[in-house]
Design a protein around this motif. Structure first.
Motif, PDB file in Angstrom:
ATOM      1  N   LEU A  34      44.763  35.259  31.865  1.00  0.00           N
ATOM      2  CA  LEU A  34      44.358  35.779  30.556  1.00  0.00           C
ATOM      3  C   LEU A  34      43.346  34.843  29.911  1.00  0.00           C
ATOM      4  O   LEU A  34      42.368  35.280  29.309  1.00  0.00           O
ATOM      5  CB  LEU A  34      45.604  35.888  29.671  1.00  0.00           C
ATOM      6  CG  LEU A  34      45.537  36.957  28.575  1.00  0.00           C
ATOM      7  CD1 LEU A  34      45.385  38.331  29.213  1.00  0.00           C
ATOM      8  CD2 LEU A  34      46.827  36.900  27.746  1.00  0.00           C
ATOM      9  N   GLU A  35      43.586  33.542  30.082  1.00  0.00           N
ATOM     10  CA  GLU A  35      42.687  32.536  29.503  1.00  0.00           C
ATOM     11  C   GLU A  35      41.285  32.649  30.057  1.00  0.00           C
ATOM     12  O   GLU A  35      40.317  32.299  29.391  1.00  0.00           O
ATOM     13  CB  GLU A  35      43.193  31.126  29.829  1.00  0.00           C
ATOM     14  CG  GLU A  35      44.112  30.554  28.786  1.00  0.00           C
ATOM     15  CD  GLU A  35      44.772  29.273  29.293  1.00  0.00           C
ATOM     16  OE1 GLU A  35      45.943  29.049  28.957  1.00  0.00           O
ATOM     17  OE2 GLU A  35      44.087  28.519  30.038  1.00  0.00           O
ATOM     18  N   LEU A  36      41.202  33.107  31.323  1.00  0.00           N
ATOM     19  CA  LEU A  36      39.872  33.183  31.941  1.00  0.00           C
ATOM     20  C   LEU A  36      39.075  34.389  31.443  1.00  0.00           C
ATOM     21  O   LEU A  36      37.909  34.536  31.751  1.00  0.00           O
ATOM     22  CB  LEU A  36      39.993  33.253  33.471  1.00  0.00           C
ATOM     23  CG  LEU A  36      40.587  32.025  34.135  1.00  0.00           C
ATOM     24  CD1 LEU A  36      40.463  32.133  35.646  1.00  0.00           C
ATOM     25  CD2 LEU A  36      39.902  30.744  33.668  1.00  0.00           C
ATOM     26  N   GLY A  37      39.722  35.256  30.686  1.00  0.00           N
ATOM     27  CA  GLY A  37      39.012  36.390  30.115  1.00  0.00           C
ATOM     28  C   GLY A  37      38.878  37.548  31.077  1.00  0.00           C
ATOM     29  O   GLY A  37      39.449  37.559  32.167  1.00  0.00           O
ATOM     30  N   ALA A  38      38.095  38.522  30.649  1.00  0.00           N
ATOM     31  CA  ALA A  38      37.915  39.727  31.472  1.00  0.00           C
ATOM     32  C   ALA A  38      37.044  39.424  32.678  1.00  0.00           C
ATOM     33  O   ALA A  38      36.333  38.431  32.718  1.00  0.00           O
ATOM     34  CB  ALA A  38      37.251  40.816  30.625  1.00  0.00           C
ATOM     35  N   GLY A  39      37.124  40.295  33.670  1.00  0.00           N
ATOM     36  CA  GLY A  39      36.263  40.099  34.834  1.00  0.00           C
ATOM     37  C   GLY A  39      37.026  39.469  35.979  1.00  0.00           C
ATOM     38  O   GLY A  39      38.175  39.047  35.833  1.00  0.00           O
ATOM     39  N   GLY A  40      36.394  39.405  37.110  1.00  0.00           N
ATOM     40  CA  GLY A  40      37.054  38.923  38.309  1.00  0.00           C
ATOM     41  C   GLY A  40      37.048  37.399  38.395  1.00  0.00           C
ATOM     42  O   GLY A  40      36.404  36.708  37.613  1.00  0.00           O
ATOM     43  N   VAL A  41      37.800  36.911  39.379  1.00  0.00           N
ATOM     44  CA  VAL A  41      37.845  35.466  39.619  1.00  0.00           C
ATOM     45  C   VAL A  41      37.384  35.164  41.041  1.00  0.00           C
ATOM     46  O   VAL A  41      37.379  36.030  41.902  1.00  0.00           O
ATOM     47  CB  VAL A  41      39.269  34.891  39.416  1.00  0.00           C
ATOM     48  CG1 VAL A  41      39.702  35.053  37.968  1.00  0.00           C
ATOM     49  CG2 VAL A  41      40.267  35.533  40.363  1.00  0.00           C
ATOM     50  N   ALA A  42      37.019  33.904  41.228  1.00  0.00           N
ATOM     51  CA  ALA A  42      36.675  33.435  42.573  1.00  0.00           C
ATOM     52  C   ALA A  42      37.855  32.603  43.050  1.00  0.00           C
ATOM     53  O   ALA A  42      38.359  31.755  42.298  1.00  0.00           O
ATOM     54  CB  ALA A  42      35.418  32.588  42.524  1.00  0.00           C
ATOM     55  N   VAL A  43      38.309  32.847  44.251  1.00  0.00           N
ATOM     56  CA  VAL A  43      39.469  32.149  44.802  1.00  0.00           C
ATOM     57  C   VAL A  43      38.997  31.345  46.011  1.00  0.00           C
ATOM     58  O   VAL A  43      38.476  31.913  46.970  1.00  0.00           O
ATOM     59  CB  VAL A  43      40.557  33.157  45.221  1.00  0.00           C
ATOM     60  CG1 VAL A  43      41.760  32.419  45.804  1.00  0.00           C
ATOM     61  CG2 VAL A  43      40.973  34.017  44.034  1.00  0.00           C
ATOM     62  N   ARG A  44      39.169  30.037  45.943  1.00  0.00           N
ATOM     63  CA  ARG A  44      38.630  29.179  47.004  1.00  0.00           C
ATOM     64  C   ARG A  44      39.689  28.204  47.504  1.00  0.00           C
ATOM     65  O   ARG A  44      40.519  27.749  46.734  1.00  0.00           O
ATOM     66  CB  ARG A  44      37.452  28.360  46.478  1.00  0.00           C
ATOM     67  CG  ARG A  44      36.243  29.159  46.053  1.00  0.00           C
ATOM     68  CD  ARG A  44      35.121  28.203  45.646  1.00  0.00           C
ATOM     69  NE  ARG A  44      33.833  28.867  45.596  1.00  0.00           N
ATOM     70  CZ  ARG A  44      33.306  29.450  44.530  1.00  0.00           C
ATOM     71  NH1 ARG A  44      33.968  29.436  43.395  1.00  0.00           N
ATOM     72  NH2 ARG A  44      32.137  30.043  44.591  1.00  0.00           N
ATOM     73  N   VAL A 101      37.627  38.770  42.473  1.00  0.00           N
ATOM     74  CA  VAL A 101      38.959  39.326  42.683  1.00  0.00           C
ATOM     75  C   VAL A 101      39.503  39.709  41.313  1.00  0.00           C
ATOM     76  O   VAL A 101      39.517  38.901  40.401  1.00  0.00           O
ATOM     77  CB  VAL A 101      39.881  38.278  43.341  1.00  0.00           C
ATOM     78  CG1 VAL A 101      41.248  38.874  43.600  1.00  0.00           C
ATOM     79  CG2 VAL A 101      39.257  37.767  44.631  1.00  0.00           C
ATOM     80  N   GLU A 102      39.937  40.965  41.184  1.00  0.00           N
ATOM     81  CA  GLU A 102      40.334  41.420  39.851  1.00  0.00           C
ATOM     82  C   GLU A 102      41.767  41.937  39.852  1.00  0.00           C
ATOM     83  O   GLU A 102      42.166  42.683  40.739  1.00  0.00           O
ATOM     84  CB  GLU A 102      39.396  42.543  39.394  1.00  0.00           C
ATOM     85  CG  GLU A 102      38.823  42.271  38.027  1.00  0.00           C
ATOM     86  CD  GLU A 102      37.751  43.263  37.592  1.00  0.00           C
ATOM     87  OE1 GLU A 102      36.852  43.539  38.401  1.00  0.00           O
ATOM     88  OE2 GLU A 102      37.842  43.750  36.458  1.00  0.00           O
ATOM     89  N   GLY A 103      42.528  41.510  38.869  1.00  0.00           N
ATOM     90  CA  GLY A 103      43.904  41.998  38.770  1.00  0.00           C
ATOM     91  C   GLY A 103      44.891  41.018  39.389  1.00  0.00           C
ATOM     92  O   GLY A 103      44.600  40.385  40.399  1.00  0.00           O
ATOM     93  N   GLU A 104      46.080  40.914  38.760  1.00  0.00           N
ATOM     94  CA  GLU A 104      47.069  39.911  39.204  1.00  0.00           C
ATOM     95  C   GLU A 104      47.463  40.089  40.664  1.00  0.00           C
ATOM     96  O   GLU A 104      47.547  39.115  41.419  1.00  0.00           O
ATOM     97  CB  GLU A 104      48.314  39.974  38.320  1.00  0.00           C
ATOM     98  CG  GLU A 104      48.097  39.320  36.970  1.00  0.00           C
ATOM     99  CD  GLU A 104      49.010  39.896  35.902  1.00  0.00           C
ATOM    100  OE1 GLU A 104      49.957  40.628  36.278  1.00  0.00           O
ATOM    101  OE2 GLU A 104      48.780  39.630  34.714  1.00  0.00           O
ATOM    102  N   ASP A 105      47.719  41.344  41.077  1.00  0.00           N
ATOM    103  CA  ASP A 105      48.146  41.566  42.462  1.00  0.00           C
ATOM    104  C   ASP A 105      47.061  41.153  43.442  1.00  0.00           C
ATOM    105  O   ASP A 105      47.338  40.520  44.461  1.00  0.00           O
ATOM    106  CB  ASP A 105      48.497  43.039  42.679  1.00  0.00           C
ATOM    107  CG  ASP A 105      49.861  43.353  42.093  1.00  0.00           C
ATOM    108  OD1 ASP A 105      49.971  44.356  41.364  1.00  0.00           O
ATOM    109  OD2 ASP A 105      50.800  42.573  42.365  1.00  0.00           O
ATOM    110  N   ALA A 106      45.815  41.493  43.096  1.00  0.00           N
ATOM    111  CA  ALA A 106      44.702  41.138  43.979  1.00  0.00           C
ATOM    112  C   ALA A 106      44.551  39.636  44.061  1.00  0.00           C
ATOM    113  O   ALA A 106      44.250  39.084  45.130  1.00  0.00           O
ATOM    114  CB  ALA A 106      43.418  41.784  43.473  1.00  0.00           C
ATOM    115  N   VAL A 107      44.784  38.938  42.933  1.00  0.00           N
ATOM    116  CA  VAL A 107      44.664  37.479  42.926  1.00  0.00           C
ATOM    117  C   VAL A 107      45.736  36.855  43.816  1.00  0.00           C
ATOM    118  O   VAL A 107      45.469  35.943  44.602  1.00  0.00           O
ATOM    119  CB  VAL A 107      44.767  36.919  41.487  1.00  0.00           C
ATOM    120  CG1 VAL A 107      44.798  35.392  41.513  1.00  0.00           C
ATOM    121  CG2 VAL A 107      43.578  37.390  40.651  1.00  0.00           C
ATOM    122  N   ILE A 108      46.954  37.387  43.735  1.00  0.00           N
ATOM    123  CA  ILE A 108      48.020  36.872  44.596  1.00  0.00           C
ATOM    124  C   ILE A 108      47.699  37.134  46.058  1.00  0.00           C
ATOM    125  O   ILE A 108      47.868  36.254  46.918  1.00  0.00           O
ATOM    126  CB  ILE A 108      49.377  37.498  44.222  1.00  0.00           C
ATOM    127  CG1 ILE A 108      49.754  37.052  42.818  1.00  0.00           C
ATOM    128  CG2 ILE A 108      50.459  37.079  45.217  1.00  0.00           C
ATOM    129  CD1 ILE A 108      51.017  37.695  42.304  1.00  0.00           C
TER     130      ILE A 108
END
Lengths: 546, 280
Positions: free
Chosen positions: B69-79, B102-109
């Protein structure tokens, strides 16, 4: 390049292959049409080619009465290449260039022609006017090709960018994004439809049109007493006059020079109105629906564009705008240049013709169309004598034979330089082009529909439309699109994705397949077919009985 | 795999290579001085199942939620951020998996699982190897806000080919992966340390990497944009200036990865320049 040195007076190189311009002139043409095309159209193309540093040239000539054309390679000097303008740089500012440079230039030429008093001009003044007309024509056709090349480049760039960024899935709406622009052809089609609605309300007019009694209909429209007594008829007469004034300065197909214009002979328009009269419902997709589809497609793309690099997003949206303009100008330029400007040349030639008939040099005004424009200047300007008059008349008679004598045989598609006799070949056996009961062409407007074939060679042949017709014709003349609100699908033997009918068919949402070889001979009236405008296939469902 | 903790980049623990792994620790240290995309490090262990059991997954979802949530809207990079990664030669070159947008909690996991899994196989192999290098089963994953990069690339504070004391900069449209991996021919610049541009070289820039529905996609750059420089001179100078400041802070010549999102210039990574480019 050696000078060819024939009566055409051109300097095209030798050893060329000339191709019949079946897309525009499948029938024989009077001498002046070929001459005008060479003098103005080819010259315009070649001037544009030099502007863009393109090493290609266009040439055309009349062979045994038919109009042939060819392109050939021309070397581009280093200086020309350096000075050449880049076509792709014209794409984004297309609307601006049209609105601020090209259209005003065309309208200035039209104003010049309109202001000249043809009725009362002396031979000397007419001679000057003809010279000026030829110069203006060359310039107008240069503008024509600058525009056409830029339009084609713009649409090409748009297509390339779209596919490169989003892919080529048809669901993405690449074509949908370009729809919804108005153009002069759609305007004329709308005006014609409106005329047909008024005509429907008028019993006397409607029945005259249905019976093909056009002369009687025209009499009726000119009868002051009847008009005063009948408000519907009066309304039609007023709209009729406005229609001819705005959209009638043209002939039915592509020859706006030597063929009579609708303002001179409005029979074709009466035919069109009469035939549209019978249509209860207009097939055109409502503008709101077209717009909605376009907005939806844009919203879908917008989701991706929002995350693209800002410069890419901005550029793509500008290119999309330009491509929409190009789509509209594709038809609109035809109205302003191919129709209106060429019509003015016709008016000048007819005025000179009347002059020549009056002084006894020519027998009929239409005879002028068997002369070239330079020849006409000569005839008008040189000192007259019985023998020079006779000389011209015999040339004209000879050429008329060619124009008239080749009505039936099929001209060869290609004529090579050096062929001793370019005689048109006899009737060609239509080959059976069916593959598993299907014919194939270029998909020009998406959709699938089943309908009844109606093979037509002239708009006067289109009658008693029920809305289930699949019109099958030889060429893609803009005039055919005037029927699109009343038919199911459109098929032609020539043309391409950017042909006039293709664009208008897409606006109407009816399937269209072009460039189907021999379609008018392989399909027969009454055949039931399925037209797939997405794949370009025409499948025979049932042959007409009998 | 087992998840042990989550540490924000701006927390002290993130700067500890023994906790966060080499890549994340470097980024965390840089974050204190420069504009770095916000993020956090997920620490854990490679032992056990490749996939998180359902209960673990649910727990992780809960734990991740506030950080994402802190990272705001939009996807993340997972490295991946391996814990035995050193600054120079790479022992486990093939395992460094990066997943973008990567967007969404399930996708991040799922992405975290994938990154852990990519590390597992090679390490299990290495246990059986006889080279005796110390290998740990502890592992870390760096998760950062994924930029919608307008322009991205790399900059060196020393010419990597000639060793000359000048700035060499490669830039192109979109996310920087193409430039970093060498699949895109970027525009190239050379600058003096006084930020004077001495050379501009137009690259082909045939493709760019952009966020797509999920993940990213390589698409074609429109022709007109290939034919011109992707960056303005002002942007180039800003990037060069950033590279110089990083060198000052680190105390050695560096090779940085940067990205512009609108007007903001971000530092994504920095490595010491070695004789051979570090493979990562």
């Amino acid at each position: 390049m050696t000078t060819h040195g024939d009566e055409h007076g051109d300097d095209t190189p030798e050893g060329l292959s000339w191709r019949l311009d079946a897309d525009h002139f499948p029938r024989p043409v009077p001498w002046m049409l070929s001459d005008y095309m060479r003098l103005a159209c080819d010259a315009g193309f070649n001037a544009t080619a030099r502007t863009f540093g393109a090493g290609v040239r266009l040439a055309s000539r009349r062979i045994a009465g038919y109009h042939y054309a060819t392109t050939y390679h021309a070397p581009v000097t280093d200086a020309e290449a350096k000075a050449a303008l880049r076509m792709d740089r014209w794409a984004l500012p297309l609307k601006e260039t049209w609105d601020e440079e090209w259209l005003p230039e065309v309208q200035r030429a039209l104003a010049y022609w309109s202001a000249f008093d043809l009725e009362n001009a002396s031979e000397e003044r007419l001679l000057e006017h003809l010279a000026r007309t030829i110069e203006l024509s060359k310039r107008i056709w240069t503008v024509h090709f600058l525009l056409v090349w830029t339009m084609d480049t713009t649409i090409s760039l748009y297509h390339e960018a779209f596919v490169g960024l989003f892919g080529s899935d048809p669901e993405l709406g690449e074509a949908d994004l370009l729809r919804g622009e108005s153009n002069r052809l759609l305007d004329s089609e709308q005006a014609l439809w409106n005329l047909s609605r008024i005509a429907r309300e008028s019993t006397p007019l409607r029945s005259l049109l249905a019976s093909g009694l056009h002369d009687e209909a025209l009499c009726l429209l000119g009868d002051r007493t009847r008009l005063d007594a009948d408000p519907v008829l009066a309304r039609f007469a007023a709209e009729w006059g406005r229609f001819l004034d705005e959209f009638g300065r043209r002939s039915s197909y592509f020859d706006h020079l030597t063929a009579p214009s609708w303002t001179e002979d409005p029979w074709p328009v009466l035919t069109l109105v009469g035939q549209l009269c019978g249509a209860d419902v207009r097939k055109k997709q409502e503008p709101e629906l077209v717009f909605e589809q376009r907005e939806q497609a844009q919203a879908r793309l917008g989701r991706y564009l929002a995350r693209f690099p800002v410069r890419v997003r901005k550029y793509f949206l500008q290119l999309l705008d330009a491509a929409r303009t190009a789509t509209a100008l594709h038809e609109t330029h035809n109205y302003w240049i191919d129709q209106r400007c060429v019509h003015e040349v016709r008016r000048v030639v007819l005025a000179i013709g009347r002059c020549l008939v009056e002084r006894g040099s020519l027998e009929r005004v239409e005879d002028t169309f068997e002369l070239g424009l330079t020849e006409l200047s000569q005839l008008l300007g040189e000192p007259r004598s019985a023998s020079t008059d006779e000389g011209w008349r015999s040339t004209i008679e000879q050429r008329k034979l060619e124009t008239a004598g080749m009505e039936n045989p099929t001209p060869p598609n290609v004529v090579e330089d050096g062929d001793a006799d370019a005689e048109p070949s006899g009737d060609v056996e239509p080959s059976d082009g069916f593959e598993d009961d299907a014919l194939f062409g270029v998909a020009a407007s998406a959709g699938i529909v089943e309908g009844i074939v109606r093979v037509v060679h002239g708009i006067e042949e289109v009658r008693d439309l029920t809305g289930a017709e699949v019109l099958v014709t030889t060429t893609t003349a803009p005039a055919w699109s005037l029927f699109f609100s009343a038919i199911a699908a459109f098929v032609t033997e020539t043309g391409g994705r950017l042909s006039h009918c293709a664009i208008v068919a897409r606006e109407h949402g009816i399937p269209c397949v072009v460039a189907v070889p021999n379609a008018t001979r392989l399909l027969r009236d009454g055949d039931r077919v399925e037209v797939d405008g997405t794949t370009g296939a025409i499948t025979l469902v049932a042959r007409a009985s009998g | 795999m087992r998840i042990s903790g989550i540490v924000r980049l701006n927390e002290a623990a993130a700067r500890d290579i023994a906790v966060a792994g080499g890549k994340a620790a470097r980024v965390a240290r840089l974050a204190s001085e420069f504009d770095v995309p916000a993020g956090f490090v997920v620490t854990g262990d490679l032992l056990g199942d490749r996939v998180l059991p359902v209960a673990e997954r649910a727990r992780l979802r809960e734990r991740l939620a506030p950080y994402l949530l802190e990272l705001g809207a939009g996807g993340v990079a997972v490295r991946s951020s391996a814990l035995d990664e050193d600054g120079g030669s790479a022992s486990f070159a093939g395992q460094y998996l990066t997943l973008l947008n990567v967007e969404g909690e399930d996708a991040v996991i799922d992405a975290i699982e994938a990154v852990f899994a990519s590390a597992t196989s090679e390490r299990v192999e290495s246990y059986r190897s006889t080279d005796g290098g110390a290998v740990t089963t502890r592992f870390a994953v760096l998760v950062q806000h994924c930029l919608h990069a307008d322009l991205a690339g790399v900059a060196f504070t020393r010419n990597p080919a000639s060793g000359a004391r000048e700035i060499v900069l490669d830039a192109s449209y979109g996310l920087g992966e193409g430039v970093v991996s060498g699949t895109v021919s970027p525009d190239s610049y050379r600058l003096t340390y006084e930020l004077e541009i001495v050379e501009r070289s137009l690259g082909e820039k045939l493709t760019m990497t952009v966020p797509w529905d999920t993940g990213v996609r390589e698409v074609q750059v429109p022709r007109a944009l290939r034919d011109t420089l992707a960056a303005t001179d002002a942007q180039v100078c800003a990037i060069a200036s950033l590279a110089c400041r990083v060198r000052e802070v680190e105390g050695f010549d560096v090779d940085i990865e940067f990205a512009f999102e609108g007007d903001r210039l971000f530092l994504l990574q920095s490595r010491p320049i070695t004789t051979h480019r570090s493979a990562e």
